[in-house]
Write an enzyme that holds these catalytic residues in place. Sequence first.
Site, PDB file in Angstrom:
ATOM      1  N   ARG A 171      36.957 -41.954  13.297  1.00  0.00           N
ATOM      2  CA  ARG A 171      36.297 -43.099  13.959  1.00  0.00           C
ATOM      3  C   ARG A 171      36.761 -44.408  13.306  1.00  0.00           C
ATOM      4  O   ARG A 171      37.641 -45.080  13.807  1.00  0.00           O
ATOM      5  CB  ARG A 171      34.772 -42.938  13.890  1.00  0.00           C
ATOM      6  CG  ARG A 171      34.026 -43.884  14.828  1.00  0.00           C
ATOM      7  CD  ARG A 171      33.722 -45.234  14.224  1.00  0.00           C
ATOM      8  NE  ARG A 171      32.964 -45.116  12.967  1.00  0.00           N
ATOM      9  CZ  ARG A 171      32.790 -46.120  12.116  1.00  0.00           C
ATOM     10  NH1 ARG A 171      33.317 -47.311  12.377  1.00  0.00           N
ATOM     11  NH2 ARG A 171      32.128 -45.951  10.985  1.00  0.00           N
ATOM     12  N   ASP A 172      36.220 -44.741  12.163  1.00  0.00           N
ATOM     13  CA  ASP A 172      36.592 -45.983  11.475  1.00  0.00           C
ATOM     14  C   ASP A 172      38.097 -46.016  11.208  1.00  0.00           C
ATOM     15  O   ASP A 172      38.739 -47.066  11.297  1.00  0.00           O
ATOM     16  CB  ASP A 172      35.808 -46.078  10.156  1.00  0.00           C
ATOM     17  CG  ASP A 172      35.926 -47.436   9.483  1.00  0.00           C
ATOM     18  OD1 ASP A 172      36.983 -48.069   9.578  1.00  0.00           O
ATOM     19  OD2 ASP A 172      34.956 -47.855   8.836  1.00  0.00           O
ATOM     20  N   HIS A 204      34.937 -49.916   1.702  1.00  0.00           N
ATOM     21  CA  HIS A 204      36.352 -50.175   1.987  1.00  0.00           C
ATOM     22  C   HIS A 204      37.025 -50.658   0.705  1.00  0.00           C
ATOM     23  O   HIS A 204      36.373 -51.200  -0.182  1.00  0.00           O
ATOM     24  CB  HIS A 204      36.499 -51.216   3.095  1.00  0.00           C
ATOM     25  CG  HIS A 204      36.265 -50.654   4.465  1.00  0.00           C
ATOM     26  ND1 HIS A 204      37.221 -50.633   5.441  1.00  0.00           N
ATOM     27  CD2 HIS A 204      35.170 -50.062   5.000  1.00  0.00           C
ATOM     28  CE1 HIS A 204      36.730 -50.073   6.540  1.00  0.00           C
ATOM     29  NE2 HIS A 204      35.480 -49.719   6.300  1.00  0.00           N
ATOM     30  N   CYS A 222      38.283 -53.010  10.531  1.00  0.00           N
ATOM     31  CA  CYS A 222      37.286 -53.449  11.511  1.00  0.00           C
ATOM     32  C   CYS A 222      37.939 -54.461  12.437  1.00  0.00           C
ATOM     33  O   CYS A 222      38.494 -55.452  11.972  1.00  0.00           O
ATOM     34  CB  CYS A 222      36.080 -54.065  10.810  1.00  0.00           C
ATOM     35  SG  CYS A 222      34.898 -54.844  11.942  1.00  0.00           S
ATOM     36  N   ASN A 235      39.168 -47.621   4.430  1.00  0.00           N
ATOM     37  CA  ASN A 235      38.063 -47.003   3.704  1.00  0.00           C
ATOM     38  C   ASN A 235      38.536 -46.469   2.355  1.00  0.00           C
ATOM     39  O   ASN A 235      39.741 -46.271   2.134  1.00  0.00           O
ATOM     40  CB  ASN A 235      37.519 -45.817   4.513  1.00  0.00           C
ATOM     41  CG  ASN A 235      36.760 -46.262   5.743  1.00  0.00           C
ATOM     42  OD1 ASN A 235      35.549 -46.439   5.701  1.00  0.00           O
ATOM     43  ND2 ASN A 235      37.476 -46.463   6.844  1.00  0.00           N
TER      44      ASN A 235
END
Lengths: 312, 312
Positions: free
Chosen positions: B15-16, B215, B246, B255
Site C-alpha cells: 500500500r504505502d 519513514h 506520500c 518507510n
Amino acid sequence: MTGAPDVHICEVAARDGLQNLDVFVPTEAKCELIDAIAAAGIREIDAGSFVPPKVVPQFADVDSVMAHALQHKRTATIGALVPNFKGAERAIAAGVGAIYFVISASESHNLANVRRTIEEQLDSFRAVRSALDALPVGGRPRLMGAVATAFGCSIEGPIKEAAVGRVARGFAEAGADEIGLADTVGYGTPGLIKDIVRVARSEVGPQMPLRLHLHDTLGTGLANAVAGLDAGIRSFDAAVSGLGGCPFAPGARGNIVTEDLVFMLERMGLSTGIDLDRLMRTREILSRHIAPRHLTGHLHEAGIPKALRSAA
Amino acid sequence: MTGAPDVHICEVAARDGLQNLDVFVPTEAKCELIDAIAAAGIREIDAGSFVPPKVVPQFADVDSVMAHALQHKRTATIGALVPNFKGAERAIAAGVGAIYFVISASESHNLANVRRTIEEQLDSFRAVRSALDALPVGGRPRLMGAVATAFGCSIEGPIKEAAVGRVARGFAEAGADEIGLADTVGYGTPGLIKDIVRVARSEVGPQMPLRLHLHDTLGTGLANAVAGLDAGIRSFDAAVSGLGGCPFAPGARGNIVTEDLVFMLERMGLSTGIDLDRLMRTREILSRHIAPRHLTGHLHEAGIPKALRSAA
C-alpha cells in the site's frame, strides 16, 4: 573556540573514509577536504594513518597532509591513527594533537589488522605512552586507545564482553587519555551498545573519557549513536558522506554520516558547534574523486527540508 | 499462528510502498508480493487503499488485490487504508480484517490529502464506527485511527503536541480499536518520538493499542523505532526494501525497511515471528517492476553477515 558543544564529533572521513577506497585521492583534494571540515566548525579531525604505504597506499602522502591539517590546530585537534610504535613515532614527529592507537577486541581481527597479538599490541601501547611521557607536558599529543571490533567481528562474529573489557582495561592501566569503542564492522545494535559501554565503563572507571566509533553496515548506525547518548556518551566519530570501511574487515560499510548525525542531534536539542550547510559542501569535493556508490547520506538525498529549516 | 511475537510488524509495502510510484505495478505482481510477505510469517498486511483511481491510479485494481490477499486471512490480518466513508464502505464490502482511517495532525496536510478539515474527517470516522457497529460482532474489521504527520509536516514543519493529542483523542473518543502515530514525512527524532508517544498515551488512556508508522527520510528511521520501543510501543509498520512515500508530502522518503528492522529486533532479543530469508526474497519480485533507486535497505546491500548468521 567558544563554549564546548553538548556533543563532540571527530570527523574521520580523511582517514577511515579513505583507507578502503580503490582510488588514490590526490593530496590537494585531501587537504581541501580537511579545510572544508575545519571551516564547518569541526573541533577534531582524524587526518590520516601513519602506516607503511605498501600496506595502505592511500596514506603514502600522510606527512604532507598532516602538515597541512596542522594549520588548523588552533581550532581543531588534528589526530592520526597509528597501528604500532613506529607509526606513533612518525605521528609525534609530525606534531599531531592526538594519537589513536588501535587494538582489536577480536584476536583474529587484530592479527589480520596489525599482525600481532593483543598482548603484543598492549606492549607497544605502553611504549608509546612512555615515549609521550618523555616529551614536555605542553607538547604531548592526547593518546587514545581505540578498541576495534568492540561490537562484533566479521571473522569471529559476536565478541565477548570480557574481551572488550580486557582491552579497555589494558588501555586504561597503560595510561590512555581516552578510550574509543569501535564498531569496526557495524554489527552493533542499540542494546549491545548499551551493554558494552556499561562493561567498558566499569573496567576503566568513571573519569575516563569514552568515545564511540560507529559504522552503519546494517542500518542501525544512528540508532546505535542514540543508544550511546542514552548510555552517557558525548563523543562520537563520524564521516561526511558516510565514507569508510576497513581493509581487514570484509563486508564493513561506511561510518555513520556526520551530516545526518549533526542534523539529528541539533534537532534533539544537543549542540554540536558544527555549521551543517558548510559541512554539506564537502560532498562536492568528494564527488570529484570518489565514485557515487561510496557517497551516502539521507540528508544529501532529501536535502535539508525547507519546513524544518524555516522552523529552526 | 503460535505464540504472539514480542514485536508486531505490519507490512505496508503493498500500500504505502506503491502509492507514490510513477509506474503501475501489475495486479499479479502485487499479489505475488503479498504472497511472499505472507509466506515470511508477517501477521498483518496493509494490502491497498480504497481511494478513487483518478486520485491514486496505482489502486485501480484494489478489489482484485484485496480478494487475493484475503486468501491469507487465516494467518494474517489483511487491512486497507481508507481516506473517507466511501472507502470504508468498499473495504467492508471487500471483507478486510482491518481498516486504517487517516487524519493528519496538520490541518494543511489533511486538506491536501483528503480535501476536508480535521473536524469533518472525525465526523466521517464516527460514521465508519457506526457502520461497523451495525455489523455482526464476528464480522467487524478492526478500526485503526491513523494520525498522519504526527511528527512533522512538509507543509507546516513542526507539529504541536496538542494537535497530535487532539486527533488521537478524537479517534479514541469515537471508538477506535487502535491508534497509529505516523511520521508521514520522516521528520521525527528519537526525542520527539518519545514526547509524542507520551502525549498520545496520556490522551487515549493506558489500554488503547498504539502503533508507530515511520519513514526514513533523514536517516533516523531505526533510531526512531528504538525510541518507540523505549516508550513502550510493540507494534510497527514497515515496508520491504524501504518502499514508500506520500503523494501529498513532497520530499517524504520510504518507510523504515522491514528487513533491517526485523534483523535489528531479533538481534536485540525481540522476536518478530518473521522468516528473514523468506522476507528478503520480496526484493526479487519488486526488482522486476520498480526502479532500483526506490529499493533500499542496508541488509540487501551488505547481505546477512555470515559471522552473525553462524552465531545465531
